[in-house]
Design a protein around this motif. Structure first.
Motif, PDB file in Angstrom:
ATOM      1  N   PRO A   8      35.288  39.545  39.064  1.00  0.00           N
ATOM      2  CA  PRO A   8      36.490  39.146  38.334  1.00  0.00           C
ATOM      3  C   PRO A   8      36.200  38.486  36.986  1.00  0.00           C
ATOM      4  O   PRO A   8      37.111  38.332  36.176  1.00  0.00           O
ATOM      5  CB  PRO A   8      37.188  38.176  39.288  1.00  0.00           C
ATOM      6  CG  PRO A   8      36.132  37.701  40.217  1.00  0.00           C
ATOM      7  CD  PRO A   8      35.134  38.812  40.324  1.00  0.00           C
ATOM      8  N   LEU A   9      34.966  38.143  36.715  1.00  0.00           N
ATOM      9  CA  LEU A   9      34.657  37.581  35.395  1.00  0.00           C
ATOM     10  C   LEU A   9      34.903  38.601  34.297  1.00  0.00           C
ATOM     11  O   LEU A   9      35.221  38.239  33.164  1.00  0.00           O
ATOM     12  CB  LEU A   9      33.209  37.095  35.333  1.00  0.00           C
ATOM     13  CG  LEU A   9      32.876  35.900  36.213  1.00  0.00           C
ATOM     14  CD1 LEU A   9      31.399  35.550  36.081  1.00  0.00           C
ATOM     15  CD2 LEU A   9      33.744  34.714  35.870  1.00  0.00           C
ATOM     16  N   ARG A  10      34.789  39.871  34.623  1.00  0.00           N
ATOM     17  CA  ARG A  10      35.033  40.909  33.620  1.00  0.00           C
ATOM     18  C   ARG A  10      36.481  40.902  33.143  1.00  0.00           C
ATOM     19  O   ARG A  10      36.755  41.246  32.004  1.00  0.00           O
ATOM     20  CB  ARG A  10      34.671  42.274  34.156  1.00  0.00           C
ATOM     21  CG  ARG A  10      33.185  42.452  34.225  1.00  0.00           C
ATOM     22  CD  ARG A  10      32.849  43.895  34.466  1.00  0.00           C
ATOM     23  NE  ARG A  10      31.467  43.995  34.893  1.00  0.00           N
ATOM     24  CZ  ARG A  10      30.942  45.063  35.424  1.00  0.00           C
ATOM     25  NH1 ARG A  10      31.683  46.133  35.610  1.00  0.00           N
ATOM     26  NH2 ARG A  10      29.681  45.074  35.771  1.00  0.00           N
ATOM     27  N   SER A  11      37.419  40.513  34.023  1.00  0.00           N
ATOM     28  CA  SER A  11      38.816  40.451  33.584  1.00  0.00           C
ATOM     29  C   SER A  11      39.009  39.319  32.584  1.00  0.00           C
ATOM     30  O   SER A  11      39.888  39.380  31.726  1.00  0.00           O
ATOM     31  CB  SER A  11      39.765  40.286  34.775  1.00  0.00           C
ATOM     32  OG  SER A  11      39.583  39.042  35.407  1.00  0.00           O
ATOM     33  N   ALA A  12      38.182  38.295  32.665  1.00  0.00           N
ATOM     34  CA  ALA A  12      38.271  37.175  31.724  1.00  0.00           C
ATOM     35  C   ALA A  12      37.585  37.505  30.400  1.00  0.00           C
ATOM     36  O   ALA A  12      37.986  37.004  29.352  1.00  0.00           O
ATOM     37  CB  ALA A  12      37.646  35.922  32.333  1.00  0.00           C
TER      38      ALA A  12
END
Length: 89
Positions: A8-12
């Motif tokens: 989910p860091l990629r969404s940030a």
């Protein structure tokens, strides 16, 4: 310093690889710089009390690293956020 981020860091971040400029060459410094640059990622990395979540993994040059470990500017750093979910099977 370049970081590879997962989950989910990629969404940030909007990208798999990002650059940060840590104030100190430690893993903690890299995480602080990452959260400063990408505030939406903070909830995936730290608890409400500001401590790094136990399931967060950081690797430096392929080896798992602790917060106080050195992290030179030319290191290969990967950041794996806390993972949630699953059925326990």
């Amino acid at each position: 310093m370049d970081l590879t981020v997962y989950g989910p860091l990629r969404s940030a971040t909007g990208e798999k690889r990002v650059s940060v400029d840590p104030a100190e060459e430690t893993v903690a410094g890299v995480i602080d710089a990452f959260v400063d640059a990408y505030p939406r990622a903070e909830s995936h990395l730290v608890d409400d009390d500001g401590a790094l979540r136990p399931s967060v993994r950081v690797t430096v040059d392929g080896e798992r690293a602790a917060l106080d470990d050195d992290c030179p500017a030319d290191a290969e750093v990967a950041l794996f956020p806390a993972m949630r979910g699953g059925n326990g099977a």
